[in-house]
Write an enzyme that holds these catalytic residues in place. Sequence first.
Site, PDB file in Angstrom:
ATOM      1  N   VAL A   1      -3.112  -6.406  -3.669  1.00 19.89           N
ATOM      2  CA  VAL A   1      -2.737  -7.770  -2.785  1.00 19.89           C
ATOM      3  C   VAL A   1      -3.816  -8.918  -2.121  1.00 19.89           C
ATOM      4  O   VAL A   1      -4.973  -8.421  -1.631  1.00 19.89           O
ATOM      5  CB  VAL A   1      -2.310  -7.383  -1.539  1.00 19.89           C
ATOM      6  CG1 VAL A   1      -2.208  -8.521  -0.129  1.00 19.89           C
ATOM      7  CG2 VAL A   1      -0.885  -6.605  -2.143  1.00 19.89           C
TER       8      VAL A   1
ATOM      9  N   ASP B   1      -4.402   2.788   8.322  1.00 19.28           N
ATOM     10  CA  ASP B   1      -6.370   2.496   8.277  1.00 19.28           C
ATOM     11  C   ASP B   1      -6.305   1.246   8.648  1.00 19.28           C
ATOM     12  O   ASP B   1      -7.334   0.737   9.245  1.00 19.28           O
ATOM     13  CB  ASP B   1      -6.781   3.086   7.514  1.00 19.28           C
ATOM     14  CG  ASP B   1      -7.015   4.202   7.427  1.00 19.28           C
ATOM     15  OD1 ASP B   1      -6.521   5.442   8.254  1.00 19.28           O
ATOM     16  OD2 ASP B   1      -7.458   5.025   6.330  1.00 19.28           O
TER      17      ASP B   1
ATOM     18  N   GLY C   1      -0.558   4.340   0.184  1.00 17.60           N
ATOM     19  CA  GLY C   1      -0.957   5.622   0.798  1.00 17.60           C
ATOM     20  C   GLY C   1       0.294   6.185   2.131  1.00 17.60           C
ATOM     21  O   GLY C   1       1.265   6.251   1.501  1.00 17.60           O
TER      22      GLY C   1
ATOM     23  N   GLY D   1       1.093  -1.421   0.026  1.00 13.66           N
ATOM     24  CA  GLY D   1      -0.235   0.265  -0.012  1.00 13.66           C
ATOM     25  C   GLY D   1       0.521   0.819  -0.150  1.00 13.66           C
ATOM     26  O   GLY D   1       1.506   1.372   0.496  1.00 13.66           O
TER      27      GLY D   1
ATOM     28  N   GLU E   1     -17.372  17.714   4.776  1.00 14.77           N
ATOM     29  CA  GLU E   1     -16.255  18.099   3.857  1.00 14.77           C
ATOM     30  C   GLU E   1     -17.020  18.169   2.058  1.00 14.77           C
ATOM     31  O   GLU E   1     -16.898  19.383   1.050  1.00 14.77           O
ATOM     32  CB  GLU E   1     -14.565  17.736   4.139  1.00 14.77           C
ATOM     33  CG  GLU E   1     -13.875  18.112   5.254  1.00 14.77           C
ATOM     34  CD  GLU E   1     -12.983  18.277   5.169  1.00 14.77           C
ATOM     35  OE1 GLU E   1     -12.875  17.027   4.585  1.00 14.77           O
ATOM     36  OE2 GLU E   1     -12.342  18.785   5.614  1.00 14.77           O
TER      37      GLU E   1
ATOM     38  N   ALA F   1      -5.074  11.009   8.334  1.00 14.65           N
ATOM     39  CA  ALA F   1      -3.577  10.590   7.456  1.00 14.65           C
ATOM     40  C   ALA F   1      -2.202  11.053   8.692  1.00 14.65           C
ATOM     41  O   ALA F   1      -1.152  10.932   8.362  1.00 14.65           O
ATOM     42  CB  ALA F   1      -3.886  12.259   6.549  1.00 14.65           C
TER      43      ALA F   1
HETATM   44  P1  NAD Z   1     -17.177   8.847  10.594  1.00 15.28           P
HETATM   45  O1  NAD Z   1     -17.228   7.957  11.146  1.00 15.28           O
HETATM   46  O2  NAD Z   1     -16.630  10.214  11.048  1.00 15.28           O
HETATM   47  O3  NAD Z   1     -18.513   9.605  10.383  1.00 15.28           O
HETATM   48  C1  NAD Z   1     -19.532   9.096   9.838  1.00 15.28           C
HETATM   49  C2  NAD Z   1     -21.243   9.909  10.473  1.00 15.28           C
HETATM   50  O4  NAD Z   1     -22.029   8.902   9.652  1.00 15.28           O
HETATM   51  C3  NAD Z   1     -21.263   9.639  11.920  1.00 15.28           C
HETATM   52  O5  NAD Z   1     -21.803  10.637  12.400  1.00 15.28           O
HETATM   53  C4  NAD Z   1     -22.720   8.301  12.247  1.00 15.28           C
HETATM   54  O6  NAD Z   1     -23.606   8.734  12.967  1.00 15.28           O
HETATM   55  C5  NAD Z   1     -23.355   8.522  10.583  1.00 15.28           C
HETATM   56  N1  NAD Z   1     -24.120   7.094  10.098  1.00 15.28           N
HETATM   57  C6  NAD Z   1     -22.731   6.148  10.333  1.00 15.28           C
HETATM   58  N2  NAD Z   1     -24.119   5.004  10.384  1.00 15.28           N
HETATM   59  C7  NAD Z   1     -25.098   5.521  10.064  1.00 15.28           C
HETATM   60  C8  NAD Z   1     -26.472   5.439   9.602  1.00 15.28           C
HETATM   61  N3  NAD Z   1     -26.727   4.291   9.215  1.00 15.28           N
HETATM   62  N4  NAD Z   1     -27.610   6.550   8.721  1.00 15.28           N
HETATM   63  C9  NAD Z   1     -26.644   7.574   9.103  1.00 15.28           C
HETATM   64  N5  NAD Z   1     -25.797   8.049   9.146  1.00 15.28           N
HETATM   65  C10 NAD Z   1     -24.811   7.462   9.623  1.00 15.28           C
HETATM   66  O7  NAD Z   1     -16.382   8.799   9.126  1.00 15.28           O
HETATM   67  P2  NAD Z   1     -16.362   9.396   8.067  1.00 15.28           P
HETATM   68  O8  NAD Z   1     -16.879  10.983   8.678  1.00 15.28           O
HETATM   69  O9  NAD Z   1     -15.697   8.694   6.586  1.00 15.28           O
HETATM   70  O10 NAD Z   1     -14.404   9.740   8.545  1.00 15.28           O
HETATM   71  C11 NAD Z   1     -13.888   8.793   8.689  1.00 15.28           C
HETATM   72  C12 NAD Z   1     -12.246   9.104   9.291  1.00 15.28           C
HETATM   73  O11 NAD Z   1     -11.632   9.947   8.967  1.00 15.28           O
HETATM   74  C13 NAD Z   1     -12.383   9.367  10.908  1.00 15.28           C
HETATM   75  O12 NAD Z   1     -11.374   9.143  11.461  1.00 15.28           O
HETATM   76  C14 NAD Z   1     -12.435  10.866  10.520  1.00 15.28           C
HETATM   77  O13 NAD Z   1     -12.174  12.056  12.038  1.00 15.28           O
HETATM   78  C15 NAD Z   1     -11.028  10.697   9.365  1.00 15.28           C
HETATM   79  N6  NAD Z   1     -11.850  12.456   8.342  1.00 15.28           N
HETATM   80  C16 NAD Z   1     -10.873  13.332   9.169  1.00 15.28           C
HETATM   81  C17 NAD Z   1     -11.140  14.417   8.494  1.00 15.28           C
HETATM   82  C18 NAD Z   1     -10.106  15.610   8.705  1.00 15.28           C
HETATM   83  O14 NAD Z   1      -9.116  15.729   9.595  1.00 15.28           O
HETATM   84  N7  NAD Z   1     -10.302  16.795   7.945  1.00 15.28           N
HETATM   85  C19 NAD Z   1     -11.709  14.479   6.901  1.00 15.28           C
HETATM   86  C20 NAD Z   1     -11.932  13.190   6.680  1.00 15.28           C
HETATM   87  C21 NAD Z   1     -12.461  12.317   7.332  1.00 15.28           C
END
Ligand code: NAD
Length: 401
Positions: free
Chosen positions: A77, A297, A10, A8, A165, A314
């Site tokens: 992989v 991850d 990444g 990977g 975002e 990240a």
């Molecule tokens: P997340 O788990 O942080 O958020 C997913 C959201 O979807 C949650 O609020 C959850 O309650 C909701 N959800 C889950 N199942 C659901 C359902 N059945 N119905 C309705 N809502 C539901 O996931 P993400 O946003 O994909 O982020 C993944 C990881 O990447 C996290 O650790 C995040 O902190 C990180 N990330 C960081 C940044 C940044 O630092 N700028 C940006 C993007 C992602």
Amino acid sequence: MTEVVVLGAGYAGLKTVRDLQKQSGDFNITLIDRNSYHYEATELHEVASGSHHADKISFPIVDVIDTKKVTFLQDNVEKIDCDAKTIQLEKTGSMSYDYLVISLGFCSETFGIQGVRDNALEMVDINTANQVYEHVLSMMKKYRETKDANLLKLLICGAGFTGIELAGAFADERKRYAEIAGVKPEEISITCVEAMDSILPMFDRDMAQYAMDVMEKRHITLMLGAKIKEIQEGKVVYTKGDDDTTKFVEAGTIVWTTGVSGSHVMETSGFAQRRGRVVVQSDLRHPNYENVYVIGDVSAFMNPENDRPYPTTAQIATQMGKHTAKNLAHQLKGEATEVFTYNEQGTVASIGNTHGLGKVGTKSLKGYPASAMKKVIVDKSLVDMGGLKELLAKGRFDFYH
Ligand code: NAD
């Protein structure tokens, strides 16, 4: 010759390789990835909305590795066998290693909810982000012929960082989508459907409220307390609160961002894992294999303060990559490995190009300073991954874009 294989390219894997290739010694490095390019996963929403072309957030892996020291293999992989010290690759077949770094990244988590794979778009790499953008464009064009108002609706499942975002990036492009569809910008609706009654639990209430206010001002609708139960074609089926009666909301574009899990290869390979993540030792090695590192991850590194794994970001992936290169260098010289400590520098998220929020140290950031800080962090990460050359090539010095 000792063979170090890194799975990977990444943040975690590429950082390991870029640091390890600077070390002298009697070893070869093989880096394997299914794609020929590295991409900045934190910026996929920019590609999905069409704010950035994919080239702006990705670059060829061979451009940033020392090809005299590192062999790059583009392959998929399939399985890892740590007892036999082999990996199974789709095209190349079986390959053996002396040291292995598993950094296979994330995939989207469906939680077994029906219809997600068939009826929602995911945003996990350059291809899928491009597909989201192409889909939005095709819906806008189709509206011109059919005048079906659902085609103007962009619906995001989950209001975590990724969902917020993406919603912000969609809002930035709303005017352009409207021109394609031949409607007013306010006719393009953007909605996040979220199971919880609030958003961003990692921030205090004031910050979460700020994010909700920004979203409201940007005409992004938040449907809170809506638990998604199924995705049908053009339809999100959900329940609200304790009421089990299902309701639905329709949209021409449905994007799935409800969280991530580690690569499926972890489960396929029989590792003890939860949602594709393997709990590692304090030096980032697998507890049963002294020659195997599990980082990024696919790794669960426990936070001693609360006995829970750190969230996958990240930032932690890059620090793990750096540390793994250091520990591998130690092992290759017959020295002891060092304990990894995560230096959490903060979290910053954008809500479109000039809005954002976050926490850096004890300082809360809101608005433009937060979005500018996010760009600084992303640019620093680009230097980590591709060197100054890539930062210059991407020309990302304009903090308004
Ligand atoms: P997340 O788990 O942080 O958020 C997913 C959201 O979807 C949650 O609020 C959850 O309650 C909701 N959800 C889950 N199942 C659901 C359902 N059945 N119905 C309705 N809502 C539901 O996931 P993400 O946003 O994909 O982020 C993944 C990881 O990447 C996290 O650790 C995040 O902190 C990180 N990330 C960081 C940044 C940044 O630092 N700028 C940006 C993007 C992602």
